[in-house]
Design a protein around this motif. Sequence first.
Motif, PDB file in Angstrom:
ATOM      1  N   PRO A 373     -32.977  11.900  -5.952  1.00  0.00           N
ATOM      2  CA  PRO A 373     -34.387  11.463  -5.948  1.00  0.00           C
ATOM      3  C   PRO A 373     -35.242  12.115  -7.024  1.00  0.00           C
ATOM      4  CG  PRO A 373     -33.801  12.573  -3.892  1.00  0.00           C
ATOM      5  CD  PRO A 373     -32.544  12.404  -4.654  1.00  0.00           C
ATOM      6  N   LYS A 374     -34.934  13.358  -7.380  1.00  0.00           N
ATOM      7  CA  LYS A 374     -35.757  14.009  -8.405  1.00  0.00           C
ATOM      8  C   LYS A 374     -35.578  13.315  -9.759  1.00  0.00           C
ATOM      9  CE  LYS A 374     -36.423  18.622  -6.678  1.00  0.00           C
ATOM     10  NZ  LYS A 374     -35.704  19.876  -6.506  1.00  0.00           N
ATOM     11  N   ILE A 375     -34.349  13.004 -10.049  1.00  0.00           N
ATOM     12  CA  ILE A 375     -34.069  12.321 -11.325  1.00  0.00           C
ATOM     13  C   ILE A 375     -34.740  10.948 -11.309  1.00  0.00           C
ATOM     14  CG2 ILE A 375     -32.221  11.315 -12.730  1.00  0.00           C
ATOM     15  CD1 ILE A 375     -30.425  13.636 -11.798  1.00  0.00           C
ATOM     16  N   GLN A 376     -34.640  10.295 -10.155  1.00  0.00           N
ATOM     17  CA  GLN A 376     -35.242   8.966 -10.036  1.00  0.00           C
ATOM     18  C   GLN A 376     -36.756   9.020 -10.264  1.00  0.00           C
ATOM     19  OE1 GLN A 376     -35.969   5.600  -6.631  1.00  0.00           O
ATOM     20  NE2 GLN A 376     -34.219   6.900  -6.335  1.00  0.00           N
ATOM     21  N   SER A 377     -37.425  10.008  -9.618  1.00  0.00           N
ATOM     22  CA  SER A 377     -38.884  10.119  -9.764  1.00  0.00           C
ATOM     23  C   SER A 377     -39.248  10.425 -11.213  1.00  0.00           C
ATOM     24  CB  SER A 377     -39.442  11.238  -8.890  1.00  0.00           C
ATOM     25  OG  SER A 377     -39.209  10.921  -7.567  1.00  0.00           O
ATOM     26  N   ARG A 378     -38.459  11.322 -11.825  1.00  0.00           N
ATOM     27  CA  ARG A 378     -38.776  11.691 -13.211  1.00  0.00           C
ATOM     28  C   ARG A 378     -38.648  10.478 -14.139  1.00  0.00           C
ATOM     29  NH1 ARG A 378     -35.497  16.300 -16.429  1.00  0.00           N
ATOM     30  NH2 ARG A 378     -36.154  15.657 -18.517  1.00  0.00           N
ATOM     31  N   LEU A 379     -37.636   9.673 -13.892  1.00  0.00           N
ATOM     32  CA  LEU A 379     -37.462   8.475 -14.719  1.00  0.00           C
ATOM     33  C   LEU A 379     -38.621   7.504 -14.499  1.00  0.00           C
ATOM     34  CD1 LEU A 379     -35.809   6.692 -16.608  1.00  0.00           C
ATOM     35  CD2 LEU A 379     -34.481   5.920 -14.649  1.00  0.00           C
ATOM     36  N   GLU A 382     -41.674   8.727 -16.251  1.00  0.00           N
ATOM     37  CA  GLU A 382     -41.620   8.491 -17.704  1.00  0.00           C
ATOM     38  C   GLU A 382     -41.962   7.036 -18.021  1.00  0.00           C
ATOM     39  OE1 GLU A 382     -38.480   9.667 -20.943  1.00  0.00           O
ATOM     40  OE2 GLU A 382     -37.898   7.717 -20.154  1.00  0.00           O
ATOM     41  N   LEU A 383     -41.355   6.127 -17.270  1.00  0.00           N
ATOM     42  CA  LEU A 383     -41.570   4.711 -17.570  1.00  0.00           C
ATOM     43  C   LEU A 383     -43.025   4.306 -17.321  1.00  0.00           C
ATOM     44  CD1 LEU A 383     -38.247   3.338 -16.066  1.00  0.00           C
ATOM     45  CD2 LEU A 383     -38.896   3.342 -18.475  1.00  0.00           C
ATOM     46  N   ARG A 384     -43.599   4.831 -16.230  1.00  0.00           N
ATOM     47  CA  ARG A 384     -44.973   4.457 -15.903  1.00  0.00           C
ATOM     48  C   ARG A 384     -45.973   5.086 -16.880  1.00  0.00           C
ATOM     49  NH1 ARG A 384     -46.351   2.622 -10.857  1.00  0.00           N
ATOM     50  NH2 ARG A 384     -48.061   4.088 -10.743  1.00  0.00           N
ATOM     51  N   SER A 385     -45.625   6.247 -17.419  1.00  0.00           N
ATOM     52  CA  SER A 385     -46.556   6.901 -18.344  1.00  0.00           C
ATOM     53  C   SER A 385     -46.529   6.247 -19.723  1.00  0.00           C
ATOM     54  CB  SER A 385     -46.211   8.375 -18.492  1.00  0.00           C
ATOM     55  OG  SER A 385     -45.025   8.476 -19.239  1.00  0.00           O
ATOM     56  N   LYS A 386     -45.483   5.511 -19.978  1.00  0.00           N
ATOM     57  CA  LYS A 386     -45.294   4.951 -21.310  1.00  0.00           C
ATOM     58  C   LYS A 386     -46.296   3.859 -21.633  1.00  0.00           C
ATOM     59  CE  LYS A 386     -42.052   6.938 -23.428  1.00  0.00           C
ATOM     60  NZ  LYS A 386     -42.223   7.335 -24.811  1.00  0.00           N
ATOM     61  N   SER A 387     -46.496   2.977 -20.678  1.00  0.00           N
ATOM     62  CA  SER A 387     -47.287   1.802 -20.996  1.00  0.00           C
ATOM     63  C   SER A 387     -47.810   1.193 -19.709  1.00  0.00           C
ATOM     64  CB  SER A 387     -46.389   0.799 -21.707  1.00  0.00           C
ATOM     65  OG  SER A 387     -46.817  -0.504 -21.444  1.00  0.00           O
ATOM     66  N   LEU A 563     -37.466   0.268 -11.900  1.00  0.00           N
ATOM     67  CA  LEU A 563     -37.907   1.595 -11.449  1.00  0.00           C
ATOM     68  C   LEU A 563     -39.401   1.710 -11.152  1.00  0.00           C
ATOM     69  CD1 LEU A 563     -36.453   4.422 -10.992  1.00  0.00           C
ATOM     70  CD2 LEU A 563     -35.038   2.547 -11.730  1.00  0.00           C
ATOM     71  N   PRO A 564     -40.274   1.157 -12.009  1.00  0.00           N
ATOM     72  CA  PRO A 564     -41.692   1.307 -11.699  1.00  0.00           C
ATOM     73  C   PRO A 564     -42.090   0.592 -10.409  1.00  0.00           C
ATOM     74  CG  PRO A 564     -41.381   0.695 -13.993  1.00  0.00           C
ATOM     75  CD  PRO A 564     -40.060   0.523 -13.308  1.00  0.00           C
ATOM     76  N   GLN A 597     -19.313  -4.119  -2.768  1.00  0.00           N
ATOM     77  CA  GLN A 597     -20.617  -4.017  -2.093  1.00  0.00           C
ATOM     78  C   GLN A 597     -21.260  -2.693  -2.456  1.00  0.00           C
ATOM     79  OE1 GLN A 597     -21.321  -5.087   2.147  1.00  0.00           O
ATOM     80  NE2 GLN A 597     -19.111  -5.215   2.209  1.00  0.00           N
ATOM     81  N   LEU A 598     -22.551  -2.703  -2.655  1.00  0.00           N
ATOM     82  CA  LEU A 598     -23.263  -1.446  -2.859  1.00  0.00           C
ATOM     83  C   LEU A 598     -24.625  -1.537  -2.169  1.00  0.00           C
ATOM     84  CD1 LEU A 598     -23.534   1.344  -3.925  1.00  0.00           C
ATOM     85  CD2 LEU A 598     -23.889   0.482  -6.195  1.00  0.00           C
ATOM     86  N   PRO A 599     -24.627  -1.339  -0.842  1.00  0.00           N
ATOM     87  CA  PRO A 599     -25.908  -1.421  -0.133  1.00  0.00           C
ATOM     88  C   PRO A 599     -26.769  -0.190  -0.397  1.00  0.00           C
ATOM     89  CG  PRO A 599     -24.071  -1.131   1.406  1.00  0.00           C
ATOM     90  CD  PRO A 599     -23.503  -1.025   0.031  1.00  0.00           C
ATOM     91  N   ILE A 600     -28.005  -0.451  -0.798  1.00  0.00           N
ATOM     92  CA  ILE A 600     -28.960   0.631  -1.056  1.00  0.00           C
ATOM     93  C   ILE A 600     -30.276   0.191  -0.423  1.00  0.00           C
ATOM     94  CG2 ILE A 600     -30.356   1.717  -2.882  1.00  0.00           C
ATOM     95  CD1 ILE A 600     -27.984   1.788  -4.665  1.00  0.00           C
ATOM     96  N   VAL A 601     -31.014   1.152   0.154  1.00  0.00           N
ATOM     97  CA  VAL A 601     -32.331   0.785   0.688  1.00  0.00           C
ATOM     98  C   VAL A 601     -33.313   0.696  -0.472  1.00  0.00           C
ATOM     99  CG1 VAL A 601     -34.221   1.416   2.232  1.00  0.00           C
ATOM    100  CG2 VAL A 601     -31.853   1.908   2.880  1.00  0.00           C
ATOM    101  N   VAL A 602     -33.857  -0.502  -0.642  1.00  0.00           N
ATOM    102  CA  VAL A 602     -34.811  -0.718  -1.727  1.00  0.00           C
ATOM    103  C   VAL A 602     -36.199  -0.821  -1.099  1.00  0.00           C
ATOM    104  CG1 VAL A 602     -35.455  -2.218  -3.666  1.00  0.00           C
ATOM    105  CG2 VAL A 602     -33.043  -1.990  -3.009  1.00  0.00           C
ATOM    106  N   GLY A 603     -37.079   0.108  -1.489  1.00  0.00           N
ATOM    107  CA  GLY A 603     -38.442   0.099  -0.945  1.00  0.00           C
ATOM    108  C   GLY A 603     -39.436  -0.162  -2.044  1.00  0.00           C
ATOM    109  N   ARG A 604     -40.599  -0.664  -1.652  1.00  0.00           N
ATOM    110  CA  ARG A 604     -41.624  -0.920  -2.667  1.00  0.00           C
ATOM    111  C   ARG A 604     -42.301   0.392  -3.033  1.00  0.00           C
ATOM    112  NH1 ARG A 604     -44.698  -5.125  -0.093  1.00  0.00           N
ATOM    113  NH2 ARG A 604     -43.321  -6.798  -0.713  1.00  0.00           N
TER     114      ARG A 604
END
Length: 607
Positions: A373-379, A382-387, A563-564, A597-604
Motif C-alpha cells: 500500500p505504501k508504494i501504491q499511495s506514493r505512485l 506522484e500521478l496526481r501531483s503531475k497534472s 491509480l488516481p 484469475q486475479l481477484p483484487i478489491v477495487v475501491g473508489r
Amino acid sequence: MLSFNILLTSFSTVAKIAGVCLLLLLARGVFWFFNMMFILPLLDPLRKLPGPTGSSMQNHFREVTDPKYSPEVHEEWRERFGKTFRFHGFGKHDFRLMTFDFRVLTHVLNSPTYEKPWQTRALLARLIGRGIFSMEGSEHKMQRRLIGPAFTSTSVKTMVPIFLQKARQMCERWDILISEPFLDDVETPMDPPPAYAAVATASEKFRGRTIDVAHWTSRASFDVIGLAGFDYRFNSLDDESEAVYSAYRRMFNVADKGPRMRGVLELYFPIIRTLWPDNGTRVTNESLCIIDKAGRKLVAAKKATVLAEAPDVQDNQQKDILSLLIKANLSTDASKRLSDVELLDQCSTFLLAGSDSVSLAISWCLHYLSQNPKIQSRLRDELRSKSPSLSPPYPAIDYILTEEKYPLRATLPPTYCSTDYSVEEHWDEIEASPYLDAVVRETLRICPPVHGTIRVATADDKIPVSHPVVLQDGTVVEEGGHISIRKGSYIHIPIEGLNLSTEIWGSDAQVFNPDRWSCLPPSARSPAHPGLGNVMTFGFGPHSCLGYKFCISEMKAFLATMLPQFVFTPAEGVEISKFNAILTRPYISGKWDKGTQLPIVVGRYTT
Ligand code: HEM
C-alpha cells in the motif's frame, strides 16, 4: 489350383518382406533408443559440467519452469554449481545447459548457430501460423526488417491515444461495477482497509468490489492490439462474446492448461489430431477457422486501402501495425515480399505476443501494488501531483481523442472527442513520472510474463565463459576459456532466474522495490547487463522483443489512468499463485481448474 498356389507364394513373399521390414524398423528403434539412452550421453560434453543429479528417469522441468519452485531452485543451483551448469531434461541421459553468465548468454542469443527448437516453433505455428516467432535465419532477418519500423518510438507514440482510451473505458466499466447496488451474495460495503482509512470520508463507507483484474485487462489489451495492430474493433470490453476474441480465448484456454502427455505426443505425431481428435483439438480447430476467416477479410481490406492511398502519405502517422507492414511489404523487392498468408500469420503473432503478455504485466503490477500500500499511495501521489488531468473527477477527461489529430480514432466512440487538452501534454506528464517508470520496470523484473526461453545448438560449438566453471573431474575452465556443446543440445535461458538473481540485483532481489531503479547496482546496468531495459524480460539479440516500447507505454497509460481513480487491496482469504503455461499467469491457489484469475478489491479513491 495353380493360381491359388501362386497367390499363396506371393502372399508369403510379401509377408516375409513385411516381416523383415518390421524387424529392421524394430532394430532401428532399439538402436535409436539404446544410442539415445546410453551411447550419446557418454559422448556429451555437457555431462562434464557440474549440476544437479537424480534417478535415471528423473527430469528437472518442474524445478526449471514452475514459478512455485524456480526462484529458490535457480538461486540454490547457481550458488552450488556456479553460473554455468547442466540439468536433466527428459531423464538422466538428457543433459541441458543453463547459465547465468552473460558472456555465455550473449554468445547463444546472438549466434546463428542457436535457434528456437523445432518443438517450440511447431507449437507456436499450430496456434499462430508461421509468423516471425517461428522464423530463423534469412527468413527471420527479412521479416524483422519489415516489421521493425512499425515498433519504433515514433510509431508507438501514435498508438498512445488508443492505450489511454481503452484504459479509460475499462475504468468506466469498473466504476459502474463498484456503483452497482451491492447484492448480498456478491459484495457488501466494507470498512476501508486500514492502509486506506485516511482516504475514505467519515460518512462514506469504502465502496469496494472484488474484480478479477486479469479478466478485464485481458479484454482491454485485446482491444488495444486490435486497434493498434489492425485498426480492428474487437470491442471486447463492451462485449466479450465478440467472435474473434472468444475464439482466441477458447483456443488459449486449452493451451494455457499447460503441456499434457497428449500435447507432447501430438507434437511428435501430428497425425493423432486427425485420427483421434479430442475436445481440445476440436476447440482449437474451430477457433483457428474463425480467426482465419476474419483475418483474411482484414488483410484483403487493408491491402486495398493501402493500395488506394496516395504514395506520399507519411509513414508512422496514424497508422496501425498491419498497414505499416503492408506498405513496407509493397515497397520491398517482389521476391522478398510476404504472401497474404504470411501477413495473416503476423497478425496472429501480434495478437498472441501483444495482448496477454501486456495484460498479465498490468495485472501482476496491480497485484504487487495491492500488497504494497505504501508504494501504491506514493505512485498515486506522484500521478496526481503531475497534472490536474490525472486527478479525478477528470475535468478534461474527454480530451484524449481529437479527430483532426488522430483520424484513425474516428472509429472510436464519439464520447472521447473534445479539444481542450492535448494527448501530447497528457502523455508528456505520464512519461515524466519517474516513480511510475520505476514501478513498471520493477513489475517486469520481478514477474516477467515470459518465464524463460530455449535455444538448440544446430552445430557443435565452443561457448566462451566469463566466469570459471569447475567441471565434475575438478578441472577448471577459467574466465576467457570455452565449454564445448554438441549439435542438438538445448540451452535454457532462465529469464525469471536472471531477473531475481541476488548476484545481479542484491540480497533483496525477490522483494518488490521500485526504489532500486534510482540506484541500480553496476551488475544490473549496461554494459554488464545486456538485457533490454536492464532486465531479461524482453530478451536481447536478434530475436529480442519487438513490442518492448509498446508494452511499457501501454502499461504506463493503464496505470496512470487507474491509480488516481482506484485503490487496490488484496481480496480477503485469497492466495494468488503463479502458473507458467506459455506465459506466467495468476490463479487462485488450489483452483487452477478455474483458469487464470486475479481477484483484487477495487475501491473508489476519494479525497
Ligand atoms: C510484457 C510484455 C511482453 C513480454 C514480457 C515479451 C517478451 C518477449 C520475449 C522474451 C521475446 C523473445 C523470445 C525468445 O527469444 O525466445 C519476445 C519476442 C517478441 N515479442 Fe514480445 N513481449 C511482450 C510484449 C510484446 C508486444 C506488446 C508485442 C507486439 C505488439 C511483442 C512482439 C514480439 C515479437 C514480434 C517477438 C519476436 C521477435 C523475433 O523473433 O524477432 N511482444 N517477446
